[in-house]
Design a protein around this motif. Sequence first.
Motif, mmCIF file in Angstrom:
data_model
loop_
_atom_site.group_PDB
_atom_site.id
_atom_site.type_symbol
_atom_site.label_atom_id
_atom_site.label_comp_id
_atom_site.label_asym_id
_atom_site.label_seq_id
_atom_site.Cartn_x
_atom_site.Cartn_y
_atom_site.Cartn_z
ATOM 1 N N VAL A 49 0.778 -0.926 0.156
ATOM 2 C CA VAL A 49 -0.151 -0.163 -0.058
ATOM 3 C C VAL A 49 1.121 1.226 0.021
ATOM 4 O O VAL A 49 0.535 2.352 -0.425
ATOM 5 N N CYS A 50 2.118 1.106 0.721
ATOM 6 C CA CYS A 50 2.990 2.182 0.863
ATOM 7 C C CYS A 50 3.262 2.974 -0.039
ATOM 8 O O CYS A 50 3.817 4.300 -0.483
ATOM 9 N N CYS A 57 1.774 7.284 4.513
ATOM 10 C CA CYS A 57 1.759 6.400 5.726
ATOM 11 C C CYS A 57 2.792 6.546 6.413
ATOM 12 O O CYS A 57 3.460 6.750 7.525
ATOM 13 N N ALA A 58 2.865 8.603 6.036
ATOM 14 C CA ALA A 58 3.712 9.172 7.278
ATOM 15 C C ALA A 58 3.479 8.941 8.744
ATOM 16 O O ALA A 58 4.717 9.207 9.419
ATOM 17 N N GLN A 59 2.248 8.420 9.322
ATOM 18 C CA GLN A 59 2.135 8.375 10.609
ATOM 19 C C GLN A 59 1.568 6.972 11.229
ATOM 20 O O GLN A 59 2.166 6.921 11.892
ATOM 21 N N GLU A 225 -5.249 10.368 -3.871
ATOM 22 C CA GLU A 225 -5.988 9.492 -4.681
ATOM 23 C C GLU A 225 -5.188 8.015 -4.233
ATOM 24 O O GLU A 225 -6.616 6.595 -4.656
ATOM 25 N N ALA A 226 -4.927 7.620 -3.761
ATOM 26 C CA ALA A 226 -4.091 6.387 -2.612
ATOM 27 C C ALA A 226 -5.591 6.240 -1.907
ATOM 28 O O ALA A 226 -5.510 4.298 -1.844
ATOM 29 N N LEU A 227 -5.584 6.951 -1.185
ATOM 30 C CA LEU A 227 -6.591 6.317 0.027
ATOM 31 C C LEU A 227 -7.948 5.968 -0.725
ATOM 32 O O LEU A 227 -8.329 4.701 -0.047
ATOM 33 N N TYR A 228 -8.436 6.573 -1.857
ATOM 34 C CA TYR A 228 -9.897 6.637 -2.088
ATOM 35 C C TYR A 228 -9.644 4.970 -3.045
ATOM 36 O O TYR A 228 -10.655 4.640 -3.572
ATOM 37 N N GLU A 229 -7.929 4.596 -3.343
ATOM 38 C CA GLU A 229 -8.358 3.018 -4.138
ATOM 39 C C GLU A 229 -8.456 2.395 -3.433
ATOM 40 O O GLU A 229 -8.204 0.907 -4.324
ATOM 41 N N LEU A 230 -8.234 2.273 -1.932
ATOM 42 C CA LEU A 230 -8.241 0.996 -0.789
ATOM 43 C C LEU A 230 -9.867 1.129 -0.843
ATOM 44 O O LEU A 230 -10.786 1.728 -0.579
ATOM 45 N N PRO A 231 -10.069 -0.471 -0.131
ATOM 46 C CA PRO A 231 -11.315 -0.664 0.165
ATOM 47 C C PRO A 231 -11.791 -0.187 1.152
ATOM 48 O O PRO A 231 -10.506 0.155 2.329
ATOM 49 N N ALA A 234 -11.095 -1.113 5.507
ATOM 50 C CA ALA A 234 -9.812 -1.606 6.083
ATOM 51 C C ALA A 234 -8.504 -1.564 6.614
ATOM 52 O O ALA A 234 -8.658 -0.478 6.891
ATOM 53 N N MET A 235 -7.727 -2.511 7.496
ATOM 54 C CA MET A 235 -6.556 -1.949 8.117
ATOM 55 C C MET A 235 -5.380 -2.597 7.104
ATOM 56 O O MET A 235 -5.447 -3.584 6.147
ATOM 57 N N VAL A 236 -4.741 -1.067 7.463
ATOM 58 C CA VAL A 236 -3.315 -1.372 6.600
ATOM 59 C C VAL A 236 -2.267 -2.149 7.907
ATOM 60 O O VAL A 236 -2.145 -0.943 8.456
ATOM 61 N N GLU A 237 -1.137 -3.292 7.300
ATOM 62 C CA GLU A 237 -0.537 -3.173 8.479
ATOM 63 C C GLU A 237 0.260 -3.809 8.120
ATOM 64 O O GLU A 237 0.924 -4.008 6.907
#
Length: 237
Positions: A49-50, A57-59, A225-231, A234-237
Amino acid sequence: MFRLACYAGIVFAIYWFGFRDGCGTKGALACPPPELEEGVGVTLDARDVCPGSGYLCAQGRNFQVVRWGLDKGKLRVRVPPVEFLQGEAERKVRAAVVEGIRAWDRKPFPIVIDDGNYTLRFWDIRVVWTQGLNNHAIGQARVNWKIDGKHLKMETDGMAVVIPPAAASDFHEGMHEYIKAVTMHEMSHALGIMWHSDSKRDIMYPQILPTTIAELSERDLRTVEALYELPNGAMVE
């Protein structure tokens, strides 16, 4: 009874053709695939994702995707009159805020701005005018969400924009750019970007500086754009 049915039909027609939004309607986004809006319970690998996602994923690389559902089709933003300003100053402040909001038009949503003195419509984001916040911030977007099965439903309690007292008597070009930049920054939060950029060139840098230009950078655009491409959810880990 017949008259009541006629009134009900008229009200329904007004709603259906004048107030109804949603994906697939005129001027709105096309309806997304269901899996893009049913992300609750899905886990994504941050390594996928990042990279190339701006400052998404800056934070940190562990976060939940929180955004508006693309099935909304449009976002409606209410920009009411500024109750503590009058005349030309009020008009100029509202114009600067509207310009800042429109910078996000179709990124990704078509944005409908309701800036009349009165409205009968519901809105997704409402501008709240203030001359100061308790935390000394220059703006604030209060974002909430709730889980409904596989769906995450995002909402806002308001998008506060702090208007400097000098705007009432000395509204100059620099003031316009400042208020526009604050609005663009807070509108990004209202779209779901909860974090800040580490670059002064981005509108999402945590401070609006004297050198800040009220423009969206490539990284700002890529992050949303990247945010709205993700489900959604969802959790990113």
